[in-house]
Design a protein around this motif. Sequence first.
Motif, PDB file in Angstrom:
ATOM      1  N   UNK A   1      14.036   5.180   6.481  1.00  0.00           N
ATOM      2  CA  UNK A   1      14.582   4.776   5.176  1.00  0.00           C
ATOM      3  C   UNK A   1      16.079   5.071   5.101  1.00  0.00           C
ATOM      4  N   UNK A   2      16.628   5.650   6.176  1.00  0.00           N
ATOM      5  CA  UNK A   2      18.031   6.084   6.200  1.00  0.00           C
ATOM      6  C   UNK A   2      18.842   5.333   7.251  1.00  0.00           C
TER       7      UNK A   2
ATOM      8  N   UNK B   1       0.812  -1.224   0.000  1.00  0.00           N
ATOM      9  CA  UNK B   1       0.000   0.000   0.000  1.00  0.00           C
ATOM     10  C   UNK B   1       0.850   1.282   0.000  1.00  0.00           C
ATOM     11  N   UNK B   2       1.989   1.270   0.705  1.00  0.00           N
ATOM     12  CA  UNK B   2       2.829   2.477   0.769  1.00  0.00           C
ATOM     13  C   UNK B   2       3.407   2.800  -0.610  1.00  0.00           C
ATOM     14  N   UNK B   3       3.902   1.762  -1.292  1.00  0.00           N
ATOM     15  CA  UNK B   3       4.483   1.959  -2.629  1.00  0.00           C
ATOM     16  C   UNK B   3       3.398   2.358  -3.626  1.00  0.00           C
TER      17      UNK B   3
ATOM     18  N   UNK C   1      11.105   2.758   3.104  1.00  0.00           N
ATOM     19  CA  UNK C   1      12.282   2.673   2.223  1.00  0.00           C
ATOM     20  C   UNK C   1      11.845   2.354   0.800  1.00  0.00           C
ATOM     21  N   UNK C   2      10.963   1.355   0.645  1.00  0.00           N
ATOM     22  CA  UNK C   2      10.503   0.952  -0.689  1.00  0.00           C
ATOM     23  C   UNK C   2       9.702   2.073  -1.356  1.00  0.00           C
TER      24      UNK C   2
END
Length: 347
Positions: free
Chosen positions: A137-138, A109-111, A171-172
Amino acid sequence: MSDGDHKGTVFLTGASGFIAKHIVLQLLNAGYKVRGSVRSLSRADEVRDAVKPHLNDGAGLDERLTFTELDLGKDEGWQGVMEGCSALLHTASPFPIVQPKTDEEIIRPAVDGTLRALREANRAGIDRVVLTASAVAVMYGDLPAGRTVYDERDWSQDDHPTQNAYGRSKTHAERAAWDFVANEAPDMKLTTINPVLVTGPSLDKNIGTSLEVVERVLKSSDPMLPRFGIPLVDVRDVAAMHVNALSTPESAGQRVLAAEGFLWMAEMATIMQERYPERKIKNAVAPDFMLRFLSLFDPSIKTILPQLGIVKDVSNERAKSLLGIDFIPARESLLAATDSLIEHRGL
């Protein structure tokens, strides 16, 4: 851009979120119009009521702040929603307090939500996008030898022992955004804002997941606190970074971390206890072995096990130099969060 009386209309996804409401407020105060997406139009008044008391000028609010109903998880309803907008601020993303059973439940869902927003922006001819990414994401990877502070060069690793499903989803989604711009929309100017844990004042009682950590400490929900710490940043600074990015051409193509300072949970409790001595906020630290045992019965504990005792330092140099942010101290931000939880939620 349209007529000279304002700076254009910004399309903002997830307008009812904790960070998003502050962005709405700062955009309006900076002279932009805002078209916000909400999952249900019944939440439009909630956003209006939250920002209204803090506006420099409340005149014509119904015309300056409008809403559209949109579900990031569905293809329907996107066509044409961004027509006439000069920029997209994409803030909406799923954020679970307990990790889902499978990563795909949150990564997909995020992507997909990010790509839906970017595709529609591209179709509408919008070439300026600011995306609310995340420091997760870092900061979930091993730093190269000789470095002790994470910065914008670093990307989290899916298989890192400290990583979890939420971190992988952010991250994705961020990688998907950069790939989309590189491969499908080369003229699109993208900036990502990557905040650590966001604290500071809530504009209303709907705090989202961000302030749940603060609420948990304030209510002494746990008899002892884990040896767990996290960098904090104030929501007002995060909102300012989104708004400043729009008027900073040099920020295009850049990731920008939003962070002020690292606090252990026991430090948070002590700071809050000093402000509210009558509350007897618990600040004793639980031994790691106890948490490992308790995690067998409580899935929310399992998430933090790999991070016990680890200090994560995150650079804010780019935010200061590029976007001109003078960060509110973590301690002050934590107390502002505490004060607003007590005010809005009667804790």
